[in-house]
Design a protein around this motif. Sequence first.
Motif, PDB file in Angstrom:
ATOM      1  N   ALA A   4       0.213  -7.770  14.201  1.00  0.00           N
ATOM      2  CA  ALA A   4      -0.617  -8.419  15.617  1.00  0.00           C
ATOM      3  C   ALA A   4      -1.111  -7.203  16.501  1.00  0.00           C
ATOM      4  CB  ALA A   4      -0.256  -9.552  16.104  1.00  0.00           C
ATOM      5  N   GLY A   5      -0.322  -6.431  16.922  1.00  0.00           N
ATOM      6  CA  GLY A   5      -0.656  -5.317  17.891  1.00  0.00           C
ATOM      7  C   GLY A   5      -1.726  -4.520  17.310  1.00  0.00           C
ATOM      8  N   LEU A   6      -1.645  -4.016  16.173  1.00  0.00           N
ATOM      9  CA  LEU A   6      -2.564  -3.019  15.633  1.00  0.00           C
ATOM     10  C   LEU A   6      -3.814  -3.750  15.718  1.00  0.00           C
ATOM     11  CD1 LEU A   6      -0.556  -1.558  12.668  1.00  0.00           C
ATOM     12  CD2 LEU A   6      -1.338  -0.383  14.997  1.00  0.00           C
ATOM     13  N   ILE A   7      -3.918  -5.183  15.050  1.00  0.00           N
ATOM     14  CA  ILE A   7      -5.269  -5.650  15.048  1.00  0.00           C
ATOM     15  C   ILE A   7      -5.956  -6.127  16.456  1.00  0.00           C
ATOM     16  CG2 ILE A   7      -6.151  -7.923  14.391  1.00  0.00           C
ATOM     17  CD1 ILE A   7      -4.106  -8.151  12.359  1.00  0.00           C
ATOM     18  N   GLY A   8      -5.011  -6.436  17.447  1.00  0.00           N
ATOM     19  CA  GLY A   8      -5.654  -6.542  18.833  1.00  0.00           C
ATOM     20  C   GLY A   8      -6.281  -5.103  19.207  1.00  0.00           C
ATOM     21  N   PHE A   9      -5.646  -3.939  19.011  1.00  0.00           N
ATOM     22  CA  PHE A   9      -6.186  -2.688  19.300  1.00  0.00           C
ATOM     23  C   PHE A   9      -7.497  -2.250  18.681  1.00  0.00           C
ATOM     24  CE2 PHE A   9      -6.826   1.889  18.985  1.00  0.00           C
ATOM     25  CZ  PHE A   9      -6.353   2.413  20.363  1.00  0.00           C
ATOM     26  N   ILE A  10      -7.427  -2.636  17.329  1.00  0.00           N
ATOM     27  CA  ILE A  10      -8.485  -2.285  16.327  1.00  0.00           C
ATOM     28  C   ILE A  10      -9.749  -3.323  16.566  1.00  0.00           C
ATOM     29  CG2 ILE A  10      -9.292  -2.512  14.129  1.00  0.00           C
ATOM     30  CD1 ILE A  10      -6.473  -1.512  13.271  1.00  0.00           C
ATOM     31  N   THR A  11      -9.415  -4.597  17.140  1.00  0.00           N
ATOM     32  CA  THR A  11     -10.502  -5.363  17.524  1.00  0.00           C
ATOM     33  C   THR A  11     -11.494  -4.683  18.498  1.00  0.00           C
ATOM     34  OG1 THR A  11      -9.183  -7.160  17.046  1.00  0.00           O
ATOM     35  CG2 THR A  11     -11.062  -7.695  18.226  1.00  0.00           C
ATOM     36  N   VAL A  12     -10.852  -4.250  19.345  1.00  0.00           N
ATOM     37  CA  VAL A  12     -11.795  -3.743  20.675  1.00  0.00           C
ATOM     38  C   VAL A  12     -12.692  -2.695  20.137  1.00  0.00           C
ATOM     39  CG1 VAL A  12     -11.709  -2.481  22.854  1.00  0.00           C
ATOM     40  CG2 VAL A  12     -10.262  -4.491  22.598  1.00  0.00           C
ATOM     41  N   PHE A  13     -11.967  -1.274  19.151  1.00  0.00           N
ATOM     42  CA  PHE A  13     -12.624  -0.268  18.784  1.00  0.00           C
ATOM     43  C   PHE A  13     -13.591  -0.775  17.924  1.00  0.00           C
ATOM     44  CE2 PHE A  13      -9.679   1.958  21.575  1.00  0.00           C
ATOM     45  CZ  PHE A  13     -10.337   2.992  21.919  1.00  0.00           C
ATOM     46  N   PHE A  14     -13.286  -1.831  17.154  1.00  0.00           N
ATOM     47  CA  PHE A  14     -14.192  -2.276  16.070  1.00  0.00           C
ATOM     48  C   PHE A  14     -15.509  -2.705  16.701  1.00  0.00           C
ATOM     49  CE2 PHE A  14     -16.216  -5.852  14.015  1.00  0.00           C
ATOM     50  CZ  PHE A  14     -16.623  -5.400  12.765  1.00  0.00           C
ATOM     51  N   PHE A  15     -15.622  -3.344  17.727  1.00  0.00           N
ATOM     52  CA  PHE A  15     -16.777  -3.685  18.451  1.00  0.00           C
ATOM     53  C   PHE A  15     -17.407  -2.664  19.112  1.00  0.00           C
ATOM     54  CE2 PHE A  15     -14.829  -8.140  18.347  1.00  0.00           C
ATOM     55  CZ  PHE A  15     -15.894  -8.770  18.026  1.00  0.00           C
ATOM     56  N   LEU A  16     -16.700  -1.618  19.612  1.00  0.00           N
ATOM     57  CA  LEU A  16     -17.136  -0.276  20.020  1.00  0.00           C
ATOM     58  C   LEU A  16     -17.954   0.582  18.909  1.00  0.00           C
ATOM     59  CD1 LEU A  16     -17.403   1.836  22.768  1.00  0.00           C
ATOM     60  CD2 LEU A  16     -15.446   2.617  21.573  1.00  0.00           C
ATOM     61  N   GLY A  17     -17.211   0.452  17.574  1.00  0.00           N
ATOM     62  CA  GLY A  17     -17.722   1.110  16.564  1.00  0.00           C
ATOM     63  C   GLY A  17     -19.184   0.538  16.063  1.00  0.00           C
ATOM     64  N   VAL A  18     -19.341  -0.881  16.220  1.00  0.00           N
ATOM     65  CA  VAL A  18     -20.419  -1.575  15.988  1.00  0.00           C
ATOM     66  C   VAL A  18     -21.211  -1.138  16.902  1.00  0.00           C
ATOM     67  CG1 VAL A  18     -21.698  -3.865  15.969  1.00  0.00           C
ATOM     68  CG2 VAL A  18     -19.320  -3.540  14.930  1.00  0.00           C
ATOM     69  N   PHE A  19     -21.255  -0.916  18.318  1.00  0.00           N
ATOM     70  CA  PHE A  19     -22.222  -0.656  19.279  1.00  0.00           C
ATOM     71  C   PHE A  19     -22.551   0.695  18.885  1.00  0.00           C
ATOM     72  CE2 PHE A  19     -23.419   0.830  23.379  1.00  0.00           C
ATOM     73  CZ  PHE A  19     -24.024  -0.307  23.731  1.00  0.00           C
ATOM     74  N   TYR A  20     -21.761   1.529  18.565  1.00  0.00           N
ATOM     75  CA  TYR A  20     -21.987   2.993  18.222  1.00  0.00           C
ATOM     76  C   TYR A  20     -22.986   3.004  16.903  1.00  0.00           C
ATOM     77  CZ  TYR A  20     -19.288   6.232  21.154  1.00  0.00           C
ATOM     78  OH  TYR A  20     -19.006   7.061  22.243  1.00  0.00           O
ATOM     79  N   TYR A  21     -22.994   1.938  15.962  1.00  0.00           N
ATOM     80  CA  TYR A  21     -23.797   2.243  14.704  1.00  0.00           C
ATOM     81  C   TYR A  21     -24.926   1.390  15.216  1.00  0.00           C
ATOM     82  CZ  TYR A  21     -25.399   0.618  10.169  1.00  0.00           C
ATOM     83  OH  TYR A  21     -25.914   0.224   9.032  1.00  0.00           O
ATOM     84  N   TRP A  22     -25.032   0.573  16.184  1.00  0.00           N
ATOM     85  CA  TRP A  22     -26.187  -0.060  16.863  1.00  0.00           C
ATOM     86  C   TRP A  22     -27.202   0.979  17.239  1.00  0.00           C
ATOM     87  CZ3 TRP A  22     -26.726  -3.429  21.582  1.00  0.00           C
ATOM     88  CH2 TRP A  22     -27.983  -3.910  21.624  1.00  0.00           C
ATOM     89  N   LYS A  23     -26.493   1.759  17.939  1.00  0.00           N
ATOM     90  CA  LYS A  23     -27.212   2.827  18.714  1.00  0.00           C
ATOM     91  C   LYS A  23     -27.533   4.174  17.860  1.00  0.00           C
ATOM     92  CE  LYS A  23     -27.319   1.046  22.991  1.00  0.00           C
ATOM     93  NZ  LYS A  23     -28.765   1.086  23.530  1.00  0.00           N
ATOM     94  N   ASP A  24     -27.258   3.997  16.535  1.00  0.00           N
ATOM     95  CA  ASP A  24     -27.309   5.193  15.400  1.00  0.00           C
ATOM     96  C   ASP A  24     -26.747   6.270  15.998  1.00  0.00           C
ATOM     97  OD1 ASP A  24     -28.369   6.032  13.249  1.00  0.00           O
ATOM     98  OD2 ASP A  24     -30.336   6.925  14.054  1.00  0.00           O
TER      99      ASP A  24
END
Length: 326
Positions: A181-201
Amino acid sequence: MINQFRKLSPINLLLLLAYTFFMRMAIFYEMPPQLNFDFLEPFARLLINIDLDNAFSPQTNIFFAAVLVFIQALIFNRVVNNHNLLSKPSFLPALMFISGTSLFMPFMVLSPALIGNFFIIWIIDKLLKLGKSANSITTVFDIGMIIALGTLIYFPFMAMMLMIFLALLLFRSFNWREWVAGLIGFITVFFFLGVFYYWKDNLSSFYQIWKPLGNKFPSVFKINYNDYLVLIPVAIIIILASLQLRENFFRSFISTRKGFQLLFFMFIVAGASFYLKPDFRIWHFLLCVPPGAVLLAYYFSNAKKRWFYETLFLLFVLSVQYFLFV
């Protein structure tokens, strides 16, 4: 002074505020010509573009840093008292917190580590609740997200992930869902950050975030020992507190014993995490102040000879002021 802060008197709020600014006399007297404040790590600025580097004058920077320390001290005091880590509720945790954040000039300015202490205090509160919760999966998930948010502000904060696993070992029987659960909580935030980076190419830059994890722990340190003589009285108090804690260890509640073990490991992890930042500054060690302040407060809360502990604290304050001015 210690006797005064052993009581939960409202007047102590004013005394703490005065003490906060008293301990910062040296930096107000010798004002730096310019102070920069990097609110976020570079990789997070693509997400939140806030430039505070030159937003504050040095006077404003130091003033707001003092106010933030005062607020943190009150929140920290409430957390320590709520979890009964000391013999009785008092304002000693707040007093020791303010003292710890006044040891060095770089501690007294706005910095990512200073902001990160809000997250450290929040994490301490949640970690100490693990032993009292029937189902801690949600709590562990929240802690993972808090650590991720702290990492956006200051990358070495990521090392606090170790505290989740250490806390689970101390407070909980093994449950793989809690560990994940702790890992998933941490990864969740950086997952959305990664999506934003992908969106910005700009996904290639996202991969660069993790480069510091490959740093080797430094084997050689360049230290000017004269700059750290102020830590001698702190070390004396910590030794006395450790001896006192050892004497009372098995007479304390199990939750209290585990709480101090947890804070000891947090102190070590917070200090050692500097290697994740190649160009780290001394203000990094502000992250060690909350767990260290509990141990200092424990000594002054349980010390018996008033003339000794009052004199010891006075010498501590005078030594801090001396080394700050000199």
